[in-house]
Write a protein that holds these residues in place. Structure first.
Motif, PDB file in Angstrom:
ATOM      1  N   ASN A 144       0.824  -1.212   0.000  1.00 32.95           N
ATOM      2  CA  ASN A 144       0.000   0.000   0.000  1.00 32.95           C
ATOM      3  C   ASN A 144       0.856   1.259   0.000  1.00 32.95           C
ATOM      4  N   SER A 145       1.946   1.224   0.767  1.00 31.40           N
ATOM      5  CA  SER A 145       2.829   2.393   0.794  1.00 31.40           C
ATOM      6  C   SER A 145       3.467   2.628  -0.571  1.00 31.40           C
ATOM      7  N   LEU A 146       3.885   1.529  -1.226  1.00 32.80           N
ATOM      8  CA  LEU A 146       4.487   1.670  -2.548  1.00 32.80           C
ATOM      9  C   LEU A 146       3.487   2.222  -3.557  1.00 32.80           C
ATOM     10  N   SER A 147       2.241   1.719  -3.496  1.00 30.57           N
ATOM     11  CA  SER A 147       1.226   2.236  -4.421  1.00 30.57           C
ATOM     12  C   SER A 147       0.930   3.706  -4.156  1.00 30.57           C
ATOM     13  N   GLU A 148       0.919   4.105  -2.875  1.00 25.31           N
ATOM     14  CA  GLU A 148       0.704   5.517  -2.566  1.00 25.31           C
ATOM     15  C   GLU A 148       1.854   6.382  -3.082  1.00 25.31           C
ATOM     16  N   ILE A 149       3.090   5.869  -2.943  1.00 22.36           N
ATOM     17  CA  ILE A 149       4.240   6.629  -3.441  1.00 22.36           C
ATOM     18  C   ILE A 149       4.172   6.768  -4.959  1.00 22.36           C
TER      19      ILE A 149
ATOM     20  N   ASN B 131       1.507   6.641  -6.823  1.00 26.53           N
ATOM     21  CA  ASN B 131       0.424   7.563  -7.182  1.00 26.53           C
ATOM     22  C   ASN B 131       0.807   9.014  -6.931  1.00 26.53           C
ATOM     23  N   SER B 132       1.590   9.229  -5.868  1.00 27.71           N
ATOM     24  CA  SER B 132       1.982  10.607  -5.557  1.00 27.71           C
ATOM     25  C   SER B 132       2.961  11.165  -6.584  1.00 27.71           C
ATOM     26  N   ILE B 133       3.821  10.298  -7.155  1.00 29.23           N
ATOM     27  CA  ILE B 133       4.793  10.771  -8.142  1.00 29.23           C
ATOM     28  C   ILE B 133       4.293  10.562  -9.575  1.00 29.23           C
ATOM     29  N   SER B 134       3.045  10.159  -9.735  1.00 28.06           N
ATOM     30  CA  SER B 134       2.493   9.940 -11.071  1.00 28.06           C
ATOM     31  C   SER B 134       2.417  11.255 -11.829  1.00 28.06           C
ATOM     32  N   LEU B 135       2.765  11.189 -13.117  1.00 29.01           N
ATOM     33  CA  LEU B 135       2.832  12.388 -13.936  1.00 29.01           C
ATOM     34  C   LEU B 135       1.442  12.903 -14.280  1.00 29.01           C
ATOM     35  N   TRP B 136       1.294  14.226 -14.222  1.00 28.69           N
ATOM     36  CA  TRP B 136       0.123  14.926 -14.751  1.00 28.69           C
ATOM     37  C   TRP B 136      -1.189  14.457 -14.129  1.00 28.69           C
ATOM     38  N   GLN B 137      -1.190  14.126 -12.850  1.00 33.27           N
ATOM     39  CA  GLN B 137      -2.409  13.616 -12.220  1.00 33.27           C
ATOM     40  C   GLN B 137      -3.494  14.693 -12.185  1.00 33.27           C
ATOM     41  N   LYS B 138      -3.147  15.898 -11.769  1.00 30.36           N
ATOM     42  CA  LYS B 138      -4.125  16.980 -11.682  1.00 30.36           C
ATOM     43  C   LYS B 138      -4.582  17.418 -13.062  1.00 30.36           C
ATOM     44  N   THR B 139      -3.663  17.478 -14.016  1.00 34.64           N
ATOM     45  CA  THR B 139      -4.027  17.881 -15.379  1.00 34.64           C
ATOM     46  C   THR B 139      -5.009  16.904 -16.000  1.00 34.64           C
TER      47      THR B 139
END
Length: 760
Positions: free
Chosen positions: A173-178, A180-188
């Protein structure tokens, strides 16, 4: 909860006891306590029964704890003597009857499996004084500690496994959260999806997915090919003029960018250092990249196919998700508005598809549509054949043209013509929508994708034929580098044309639609044409990775720039789709087109290159060999003389080099695909039947409700006096409930005052 009779029978007497002196109760008090003992014990038993029910609900969440209570029931029976003695110390007269012993066991057994919070709450609700509750809590904690100690001794391995699995889940879960947090262009991407819907969003998701592919390919090539080559590379004596960025020749020829620069020797530092065979490293690295891409494409197709075609919630309309998916942790105003916009767009897409699926055409309309479809297909196929013929004849005379023209810009003629065709013809295909007029926008996108993929893959096939038959057999000094330069120019020219179309072409279309021909309005984002540009560029990268190992890095930079260019153009020049539609299945179709015919065509091209063509004699890591594959043959022959590596030889000869193995593997893949397809069809039928059953049950309930209403109306008309009696009964019940509520509130208030102030 306690009844009114018990409330009236409870008498709470508080004696002021001075510190260090224990006062003895009088005989009247003892008699009074013994008279009320039975009612108090009954209250305790009823409360403990309630606690047992509560503990059962808690034990359902943790079956292991319930089993542990059953295992250690013997230890609880042995400790009952101490429990009863403690109860006597609390001030409860325990005559030692079997009934009271069972009640005490039930009470303690119900408290042990509870969590700390539930146990404290249950003890707090007991009708006892504060001292009695403290003693009861000490007894339960003592039994809990004994039980926990014995469980640790017996189930140490089980707890170790549970702790390991728990740590694995937490790390996952921690790895998936990390990630997701560094995923490119999430807000865009959220903004794009909220404004333009999932159909336009699928293009940007596909672009980001391709970017991850190229990042992996570049890391592998850079680690195992480029870095070792730097160790033995000679200094480049050519001068950089800047024109090489467009033509790919000159200075770049003697760099790690192209195949011809790499050495064929074994790299070794020192006499006793480990050796590094550049031939094996080159072919195995390229093979590892392509193999990883192959299995990644299969896995991605299977995942998207399962999520978008097999799962039942796909065919249910997603109503549950739209109604109950609000995230109450979202408090920021912009985030709330973005979430609302996303939900409204999804609702419009679902409702639009339901309306379009229910639309039916007459026979005359169907015949007109079918005629328009046939004419559009005939015209599009003729245009594609004409373009492929033009590219073929231009490629045939390209070598002679380059020999007669010494201008460095002459090498850009073939890429320029191919890019013009790839830009103009898809725009012509997009105009066919005015004639075909598909009801479902998804069908329109699928048809455009098929037409464009037929055009672009045909052009790439003609170019591959030109490279493998004309360039490779032309007797040039280093034909592999020439092919790499051609692919680099094609990729760069396609990128330049895409940028020009994004900033100039789409801007001009917006000006024409807004000011010159207002009836056209703002254009809509052409998903099919833009997706095929990505597939075309990625196909060139996969073909050229053998001749130009740095192509994944170039494609990474281009995709990164293309994302922002398309995003800016989308926000400025386009409007949301006029027909909202869900694109949850578009990614599956995109990856399918990328796998076949794009990736399979790449594998065929590279297989012909490695097994059938002779390498250049003066450049590259395979110089001097009759075929590229002979580097593997010589390596296998070397391993066959070493007993410790015979298993590698067996794997190569019986699996990798066996036609039967790949035939069986292909057959298994086809069988699995067929089974998945049948599962999909079966679930569709099941969901349709269940949907019809729910509709019929709703109609039955409405029919019964109408009958009940009619019967009630008839009874009211027949007996009007019954209405007065019913209203009086309701008023009496309301008054009774109010009295019970007031009595219970008064009791709670008295108990809370006494617990908070023992001297009261």
């Amino acid at each position: 909860m306690l009844s009114d009779d018990h409330v009236n029978e409870i008498i709470i007497e508080v004696e002021n006891v001075s510190s260090g002196v224990q006062s003895h109760p009088s005989s009247n008090q003892i008699f009074q306590e013994k008279v009320l003992l039975d009612s108090s014990i009954n209250m305790v038993s009823s409360t403990s029964d309630i606690d047992v029910v509560d503990s059962q609900t808690v034990s359902k969440r943790n079956d292991q704890k319930g089993n542990q209570v059953l295992q250690f029931s013997t230890s609880l029976n042995e400790s009952m003597s101490q429990t009863l003695h403690s109860l006597e110390c609390m001030g409860i007269d325990t005559p030692g009857s079997s009934r009271e012993t069972v009640q005490g066991q039930k009470l303690i057994a119900s408290l042990i499996p509870m969590t700390s919070r539930d146990r404290i709450k249950a003890i707090r609700n007991q009708p006892r004084t504060m001292e009695e509750k403290r003693n009861l809590r000490k007894i339960v904690d003592k039994e809990k500690s004994k039980q926990t100690h014995r469980i640790l001794q017996l189930n140490c391995c089980v707890q170790c496994l549970n702790s390991i699995s728990r740590a694995y889940r937490r790390s996952k879960n921690s790895l998936s959260e990390i990630l997701n947090s560094i995923s490119l262009w999430q807000k865009t991407l959220k903004i794009i999806g909220g404004k333009f819907g999932t159909s336009v969003l699928s293009y940007f998701n596909f672009l980001r997915w391709l970017l991850k592919f190229n990042i992996f390919s570049f890391i592998v090539n850079f680690s195992f090919i480029i870095i070792p080559q730097f160790a033995v590379a000679e200094k480049n004596t050519l001068q950089f003029t800047g024109l090489e960025l467009f033509t790919g020749v000159g200075y770049f020829r003697d760099t790690v960018m192209y195949y011809g620069f790499y050495t064929n020797s074994t790299i070794q530092h020192g006499n006793s250092g480990a050796s590094y065979n550049m031939q094996l490293a080159y072919i195995f690295t390229i093979g590892a990249c392509l193999t990883t891409c192959f299995f990644s494409l299969l896995f991605s197709m299977a995942t998207y196919f399962r999520d978008n075609f097999i799962n039942p919630h796909i065919y249910s309309g997603g109503i549950t998700k739209l109604i109950f998916c609000w995230d109450f942790t979202v408090t920021h105003e912009k985030a709330v508005k973005l979430k609302q916009k996303n939900l409204s767009t999804e609702i419009r897409e679902n409702l639009s598809e339901l309306r379009q699926e229910n639309a039916k055409l007459t026979f005359k309309q169907q015949l007109t549509r079918f005629s328009a479809y046939v004419m559009a297909w005939v015209v599009s196929t003729g245009v594609a054949i004409a373009c492929c013929a033009a590219v073929y004849y231009l490629a045939e005379y390209n070598l002679e043209f380059l020999k007669t023209h010494s201008n460095p810009g002459a090498v850009l003629l073939l890429p320029f013509v191919v890019s013009c065709i790839n830009l103009a013809v898809p725009c012509i295909y997009s105009m066919f929508r005015l004639v075909e007029r598909y009801e479902m926008p998804r069908h329109e996108v699928y048809i455009l994708l098929i037409r464009n993929i037929f055009l672009k893959i045909s052009i790439i096939g003609i170019l591959c034929y030109y490279w493998l038959n004309n360039v490779a057999l032309s007797g040039e000094e280093c034909w592999e580098t020439l092919i790499g330069q051609d692919i680099y120019r094609l990729l760069l020219m396609d990128f330049v044309f895409s940028l020009a179309d994004s900033f100039l072409g789409e801007f001009l279309r917006r000006i024409i639609g807004m000011q010159l021909i207002t009836s056209l309005g703002l254009p809509e984002f052409d998903i099919a044409r833009n997706v095929l540009e990505l597939i075309y560029a990625q196909t060139l990268v996969w073909i050229g990775i053998f001749f130009c190992p740095l192509l994944p890095l170039i494609q990474m930079i281009m995709l990164f720039i293309m994302f922002y260019a398309k995003n800016i153009s989308l926000m400025m020049n386009f409007q949301p789709p006029s027909k909202a539609w869900r694109a949850s299945q578009m990614m599956t179709f995109f990856i399918l087109l990328l796998f076949f015919p794009s990736f399979t065509g790449v594998l065929c091209t590279l297989a012909i290159t490695i097994w059938r063509l002779k390498p250049s004699a003066d450049c590259g890591p395979f110089r001097g060999l009759p075929f590229f594959i002979h580097s593997i043959y010589s390596w296998i022959d070397t391993l066959s003389t070493r007993p410790g590596y015979l298993w590698v030889v067996w794997i190569y000869r019986n699996l990798i080099g066996s036609v039967h193995f790949f035939f069986i593997l292909t057959l298994i893949v086809l069988i699995i695909t067929y089974l998945y397809w049948q599962i999909t069809e079966g679930r569709k039928i099941m969901i349709r039947l269940l949907h019809e059953q729910i509709i019929n049950e709703g109609k039955d309930k409405m029919f019964l409700i109408e009958k009940l209403i009619k019967l009630q109306d008839m009874e009211k008309k027949a007996n009007p006096s019954s209405l007065v009696l019913e209203s009086r009964e309701v008023e009496q019940q309301d008054a009774l409930h109010l009295g019970e509520r007031d009595g219970s509130l008064d009791l709670r208030f008295r108990r809370s005052v006494q617990e908070g102030n023992p001297r009261a």
